[in-house]
Design an enzyme around this catalytic site. Structure first.
Site, mmCIF file in Angstrom:
data_model
loop_
_atom_site.group_PDB
_atom_site.id
_atom_site.type_symbol
_atom_site.label_atom_id
_atom_site.label_comp_id
_atom_site.label_asym_id
_atom_site.label_seq_id
_atom_site.Cartn_x
_atom_site.Cartn_y
_atom_site.Cartn_z
ATOM 1 N N SER A 28 -14.196 -9.089 14.911
ATOM 2 C CA SER A 28 -14.738 -10.052 13.955
ATOM 3 C C SER A 28 -13.859 -11.294 13.929
ATOM 4 O O SER A 28 -12.780 -11.312 13.309
ATOM 5 C CB SER A 28 -14.849 -9.410 12.562
ATOM 6 N N LEU A 31 0.822 -1.217 0.000
ATOM 7 C CA LEU A 31 0.000 0.000 0.000
ATOM 8 C C LEU A 31 0.855 1.265 0.000
ATOM 9 O O LEU A 31 0.403 2.326 -0.447
ATOM 10 C CB LEU A 31 -0.935 -0.003 1.218
ATOM 11 N N TYR A 62 -2.700 3.143 16.332
ATOM 12 C CA TYR A 62 -3.512 2.395 15.361
ATOM 13 C C TYR A 62 -4.894 3.044 15.211
ATOM 14 O O TYR A 62 -5.344 3.332 14.086
ATOM 15 C CB TYR A 62 -3.608 0.935 15.822
HETATM 16 P P1 NAI Z 1 -4.978 -8.924 9.354
HETATM 17 O O1 NAI Z 1 -3.801 -8.308 10.032
HETATM 18 O O2 NAI Z 1 -5.217 -10.376 9.514
HETATM 19 O O3 NAI Z 1 -4.929 -8.585 7.798
HETATM 20 C C1 NAI Z 1 -4.407 -7.386 7.299
HETATM 21 C C2 NAI Z 1 -3.752 -7.688 5.962
HETATM 22 O O4 NAI Z 1 -3.200 -6.463 5.478
HETATM 23 C C3 NAI Z 1 -2.602 -8.705 6.050
HETATM 24 O O5 NAI Z 1 -2.835 -9.778 5.161
HETATM 25 C C4 NAI Z 1 -1.369 -7.900 5.682
HETATM 26 O O6 NAI Z 1 -0.419 -8.639 4.913
HETATM 27 C C5 NAI Z 1 -1.955 -6.750 4.870
HETATM 28 N N1 NAI Z 1 -1.069 -5.582 4.923
HETATM 29 C C6 NAI Z 1 -0.472 -5.040 5.993
HETATM 30 N N2 NAI Z 1 0.319 -4.032 5.627
HETATM 31 C C7 NAI Z 1 0.214 -3.921 4.277
HETATM 32 C C8 NAI Z 1 0.810 -3.073 3.311
HETATM 33 N N3 NAI Z 1 1.674 -2.117 3.667
HETATM 34 N N4 NAI Z 1 0.469 -3.246 2.023
HETATM 35 C C9 NAI Z 1 -0.401 -4.222 1.653
HETATM 36 N N5 NAI Z 1 -0.988 -5.067 2.520
HETATM 37 C C10 NAI Z 1 -0.676 -4.920 3.834
HETATM 38 O O7 NAI Z 1 -6.244 -8.091 9.865
HETATM 39 P P2 NAI Z 1 -7.776 -8.513 9.827
HETATM 40 O O8 NAI Z 1 -8.187 -8.968 11.166
HETATM 41 O O9 NAI Z 1 -8.061 -9.343 8.654
HETATM 42 O O10 NAI Z 1 -8.460 -7.064 9.626
HETATM 43 C C11 NAI Z 1 -8.701 -6.556 8.342
HETATM 44 C C12 NAI Z 1 -8.964 -5.066 8.462
HETATM 45 O O11 NAI Z 1 -10.053 -4.844 9.333
HETATM 46 C C13 NAI Z 1 -7.787 -4.267 9.021
HETATM 47 O O12 NAI Z 1 -7.722 -3.026 8.349
HETATM 48 C C14 NAI Z 1 -8.163 -4.052 10.470
HETATM 49 O O13 NAI Z 1 -7.597 -2.856 10.980
HETATM 50 C C15 NAI Z 1 -9.678 -3.976 10.391
HETATM 51 N N6 NAI Z 1 -10.325 -4.393 11.613
HETATM 52 C C16 NAI Z 1 -10.385 -5.730 11.947
HETATM 53 C C17 NAI Z 1 -11.011 -6.125 13.104
HETATM 54 C C18 NAI Z 1 -11.187 -7.571 13.463
HETATM 55 O O14 NAI Z 1 -11.870 -7.851 14.444
HETATM 56 N N7 NAI Z 1 -10.613 -8.527 12.725
HETATM 57 C C19 NAI Z 1 -11.567 -5.133 14.034
HETATM 58 C C20 NAI Z 1 -11.430 -3.761 13.598
HETATM 59 C C21 NAI Z 1 -10.840 -3.426 12.421
HETATM 60 C C1 15L Z 2 -9.179 -4.307 15.927
HETATM 61 O O1 15L Z 2 -9.182 -3.188 15.407
HETATM 62 C C2 15L Z 2 -8.226 -5.358 15.520
HETATM 63 O O2 15L Z 2 -7.936 -5.286 14.137
HETATM 64 C C3 15L Z 2 -8.693 -6.763 15.851
HETATM 65 O O3 15L Z 2 -7.587 -7.643 15.742
HETATM 66 C C4 15L Z 2 -9.322 -6.851 17.245
HETATM 67 O O4 15L Z 2 -8.352 -6.747 18.198
HETATM 68 C C5 15L Z 2 -10.393 -5.794 17.406
HETATM 69 O O5 15L Z 2 -9.964 -4.503 17.007
HETATM 70 C C6 15L Z 2 -10.972 -5.680 18.818
HETATM 71 O O6 15L Z 2 -11.124 -4.570 19.301
HETATM 72 O O7 15L Z 2 -11.309 -6.723 19.385
#
Ligand code: NAI
Ligand code: 15L
Length: 269
Positions: free
Chosen positions: A169, A55, A139
């Site tokens: 999630s 990115l 963050y």
């Molecule tokens: P994750 O960390 O598993 O996936 C993030 C992906 O972004 C990874 O595959 C990583 O390789 C890629 N990435 C990181 N830096 C990058 C870069 N510079 N260029 C290209 N790709 C890059 O996170 P997850 O859990 O799948 O979350 C997805 C999105 O949702 C994130 O933006 C996260 O902040 C947001 N989110 C997720 C939550 C959850 O409960 N899983 C809660 C709140 C927000």
């Molecule tokens: C987030 O923003 C993170 O991406 C996820 O890994 C969880 O920690 C989530 O918040 C949370 O608040 O549980």
């Protein structure tokens, strides 16, 4: 069930936890699902194409966005940590994404924001999208920047964005806090589908949560999106209570909505 609305839909962060969960589900939303991440995650299957991009690399992001009709942007640093990688992926990366969207005429983005934009509200408060941001770390601050950046690109260029402040999630809630913040993968897909299909999205902030009995977030400002959750954390409550102890109410982790994020990272609490 026919819900395609876009021809080519770009999914960033496709190698991550949510990207993996959404990969099959999002195929119902488009003819071609373009998957992107910075790390290799194997070959494309039917109805998919893969374009790797960091990115922070404007040229690679431009190529990744070119030809897309809409974007589901999950890529980036997803937890608290040092500022360098957050700056590259979540701040510079988001600017690169919106610049490419502007230049290629992409008109709708679903941006994975986070509950950590408002993590310093207390767990005994209920907030709406109108409450000011109170990020709980670098963050959360980067996600607040993303919400403001996307608003600028809406006001100036008409690119519609849903900032989805995702709670937690995962397949199941892992602790008592997540009984309030949990968002099932199916509800996440329902929410993204609503954001991609609602006739007028504008620039909207919506809390990404399932229909949990305990909640800190009021989605009444996002009724126009038409998201109706169908899952609930309530079915996990007894099991979560049985395996976890009562919270220490003097502990900031138990006081604030951001939970452990309010004490995480380089600076502590
Ligand atoms: P994750 O960390 O598993 O996936 C993030 C992906 O972004 C990874 O595959 C990583 O390789 C890629 N990435 C990181 N830096 C990058 C870069 N510079 N260029 C290209 N790709 C890059 O996170 P997850 O859990 O799948 O979350 C997805 C999105 O949702 C994130 O933006 C996260 O902040 C947001 N989110 C997720 C939550 C959850 O409960 N899983 C809660 C709140 C927000
Ligand atoms: C987030 O923003 C993170 O991406 C996820 O890994 C969880 O920690 C989530 O918040 C949370 O608040 O549980």
């Amino acid at each position: 069930m026919t819900i395609k609305v876009h021809h080519r839909l770009l999914l960033t962060g496709a190698a991550g936890g949510l990207g993996t969960a959404l990969r099959e589900r999002l195929k119902t939303n488009c003819d071609i699902l373009r998957l992107s991440d910075r790390q290799n995650f194997g070959p494309a299957s039917g109805g998919e194409e893969i374009m790797l991009a960091d990115l922070a690399d404007a040229q690679a992001v431009d190529a990744m966005v070119s030809g897309s009709d809409a974007i589901v942007h999950l890529g980036g640093v997803s937890v608290e940590g040092p500022f360098g990688p957050i700056l590259q992926a979540n701040i510079l990366g988001l600017y690169n994404l919106y610049e490419a969207a502007r230049q290629h005429g992409v008109k709708r983005v679903v941006f994975a924001s986070s509950n950590h934009v408002t993590g310093f509200y207390r767990q005994d408060e209920t907030i709406t999208a109108d409450h000011p941001a109170r990020p709980d770390g670098l963050y959360g601050l980067s996600k607040a920047f993303g919400e403001d950046l996307s608003r600028l690109y809406f006001d100036r260029y008409g690119i519609e964005t849903a900032c989805v402040r995702i709670g937690s999630s995962f397949p199941e809630p892992k602790d008592r806090r997540m009984l309030a913040t949990w968002l099932s993968f199916d509800d996440l897909h329902r929410l993204i589908t609503a954001c991609l299909t609602t006739p007028v999205l504008g620039h909207s902030i919506v809390f990404g949560m399932s229909d949990n009995a305990v909640t800190w977030w009021d989605n009444s400002r996002a009724r126009h999106i038409g998201y109706v959750p169908q899952d609930t954390s309530d079915i996990f409550r007894d099991a979560v209570y049985a395996r976890t102890s009562s919270p220490d109410l003097k502990d900031p982790v138990a006081q604030f909505q951001g939970g452990g994020f309010v004490v995480a990272g380089p600076f502590g609490y």
